[in-house]
Enzyme design. Sequence first.
Site, PDB file in Angstrom:
ATOM      1  CE  LYS A 489     -27.709 119.171   7.422  1.00 42.57           C
ATOM      2  NZ  LYS A 489     -26.722 118.412   6.633  1.00 42.57           N
ATOM      3  CE1 TYR A 718     -54.707  97.931  13.022  1.00 36.81           C
ATOM      4  CE2 TYR A 718     -53.153  99.581  13.831  1.00 36.81           C
ATOM      5  CZ  TYR A 718     -54.345  99.259  13.185  1.00 36.81           C
ATOM      6  OH  TYR A 718     -55.166 100.254  12.727  1.00 36.81           O
TER       7      TYR A 718
END
Length: 823
Positions: A489, A718
């Site tokens: 999964k 940033y």
Amino acid sequence: MYTSKEIADIVDGEILSEELKEQVITDILIDSRRLITPSDCVFIALVTKKTDGHNYINELYEKGVRNFIISKTEYVLPDTNCILTDNTLMALQKLTAAHRKKFDIPVIGITGSNGKTIVKEWLFQLISPDKKIARSPKSYNSQVGVPLSVWQMKQDCELGIFEAGISEPDEMGKLQQIINPTIGIFTNIGAAHSENFINTIQKVGEKLKLFTKVNTLIYNPDYAEIQETIIRSEILNTITAFTWSRKQDANLRIQKTEKSATNTTINGIFNNEDLSITIPFTDDASIENAIHCWAVMSYLGYNNAVIDKRMQNLQPIAMRLEMKEGINHCSIINDSYNSDINSLTIAIDFLNQQNQHKKKTIILSDILQSGQDEGELYGEIAGLLQKKGILKIIGIGKAISKQKDKFEIESEFFPDTDTFLQKYSFAGFQNESILLKGARIFEFEQISHALQQKAHETVLEINLNALVNNLDYFRKKLHPETKIMAMVKAFSYGSGSFEIANILQYHHIDYLAVAYADEGVELRKAGITAPIMVMNPDEQSYDAIIKHNLEPEIYNFRSLDLLEEATRVNIIPENKPVKVHIKLDTGMHRLGFLPDEIDQLIDRLLTIRSIYVQSVFSHLASSEDPNDDNFTRFQIEQFQTMSAKIQKKSDHHIMLHILNSAGISRFPEDQFDMVRLGISLYGIPSATSDKHKLENVSTLRSTISQIKTVYSGESIGYNRATITDKDITIGIVPVGYADGLNRKLSNGIGKIYIQNNPVPIIGNICMDMCMADITGMDVNEGDDVIIFDKEHPITELASALDTIPYEVLTNISRRVKRVYYHE
């Protein structure tokens, strides 16, 4: 070529069909998936802890195989030629040991902790211009691999080169009888496969058993444990030593090594003469491997001028097959740099494991230095491709082009790589698996680059061998009858979809489990036929589940009602019911039926004939934590009580399973019918006892895109999160939070690794890149960057984030290119 009677006599077996005792057998088979010529081979039904070869006899019988070596009479089929023996592995080893005795030629046996395969392959490159050589394919050096290697010896062989590896005591004596080397090479000794030995001395002593009957043993006495054990064993009283050393007197005395950017010159003294060789490598391992080869060739009497010339042309050995996403929905398997008939067979087997594409294409260069007549060689290759189901060949090289009439499958031929790249329309490659198999001189890396799907420089490498070894590690913990469900999964915990499912299916996984139906549909479309459980079926998915033969988890009455309605709409006949897996809630309080719902559930199941209960299962909440063992045992007891009520009312046996990865190791007495293997399959231990025993599967790597100086007082990234207080050097790396590098690792909290050194991430991590402080390091643009790997495990990264490895692994973006490799 042997008759059945000859084989029976060799293996101390009994021919069950006396009238077939003169049946001629020319080949042996131990893996039903690698059948080529059924009429003249004998299948040896090996029995291991988890696999019984007898179970594949029916399949092989349908494919035309009629000769078998067995140890269980109940598997005898009509019109078959069976040889009954007590132990089929011993039969394989006896047969190949007898085969070896037919050859009175020099045979080199190689063992050691590292370098066996490289030394073997380089000796082949160095000596094959003069002799027809039989050698181990790839790294076939085990109790099974060695017999298969020695079986390749043919009447025209002039030299054999075989490697031998062991993982526990009492193995090497058996391999000695099979290889029976006349010349021995002991490469070195290290930590590999040490877990089953008391100490290094014991391991050296076991490896020395390969050389008890050689004429000459070639080794480096600078390895103190090797030298000490050799002296203590008194083996040199019966054999001759040929040594090389950097530190002491030896037959070949190494004086110095001088490295340039691309080459290394090694200076030494042999027979009182100053000599040197130059190799096109600079790493220490390659230097040591080359000296071993230098010693062998000097011992064999080669002129040093010949040795040096050939050493300069040594080619790197591709130790792994790589699979990548290609253009036009293709899968590209790269096995260039290594082209011979043995490695070709192995590469084609790997190609055929890939079920995502029906069309299989091979791009093959001339096979160099085979020693065979070209017509015979390419006729053999043509037959191999046809029998293995390859639909198309693109041949590159003058020799293979001359033999194009041998190939009956779709084919095109080009005299060289440049002509192919110029004239072939790459738009013609669509939805196929493509194997690149070329000698290094043909520079197939150009083809690989042209075929690959373009992506940025950050890649997640998946070691398929490690995945399989982890699977086998857990298999050894289980009862032979216990089945394994592998969890694939969430994109196989970030590792891939059909790529992982393919290799698990090839290695006979019993069940796969996905989270949602669309994951299961994707696997079915990619050719996965193994049973697949869907853990979270939603309201819209049941039609797809039925259509693609998936098996849903049923965890409440609503999911049961939805499935029942879907079976009505799809008109499911009672003789072909939909298989389901009933989830019980034993205390985790996630999905599942509660204890007071079991009676009602049983009543409902008895009325729905279009549903077949395949298994009943539950989930352990804290199986890895010893502090919660009482609660885990309570869950197991609850599960036993609840499931027993369901089983009692059933007209067939229902599989039971509750153990997850940690549970397998910590509660082995509760295996029931099946276990579910999750994160630990991917190399991340859930139980403390599994630490350092699982192999790392995933490596996240990138490169340095740019290097620049940032001066004191300037900001980085940033929000100007970092203001420098001195001049520093930074490297910009193309991996960011969109790739799965969590932004919380910014500003020195996280680190990456360059040249094996930890380097702090500086400034805020950006969407597509991050910055690292490389001040004082001797690095260049384009250098490798490791985010996590074997030496720097993902658990460290998870710890820095105060989370679990599951989250880190599953958050790696699908835009990060996955590269799958097979050693």
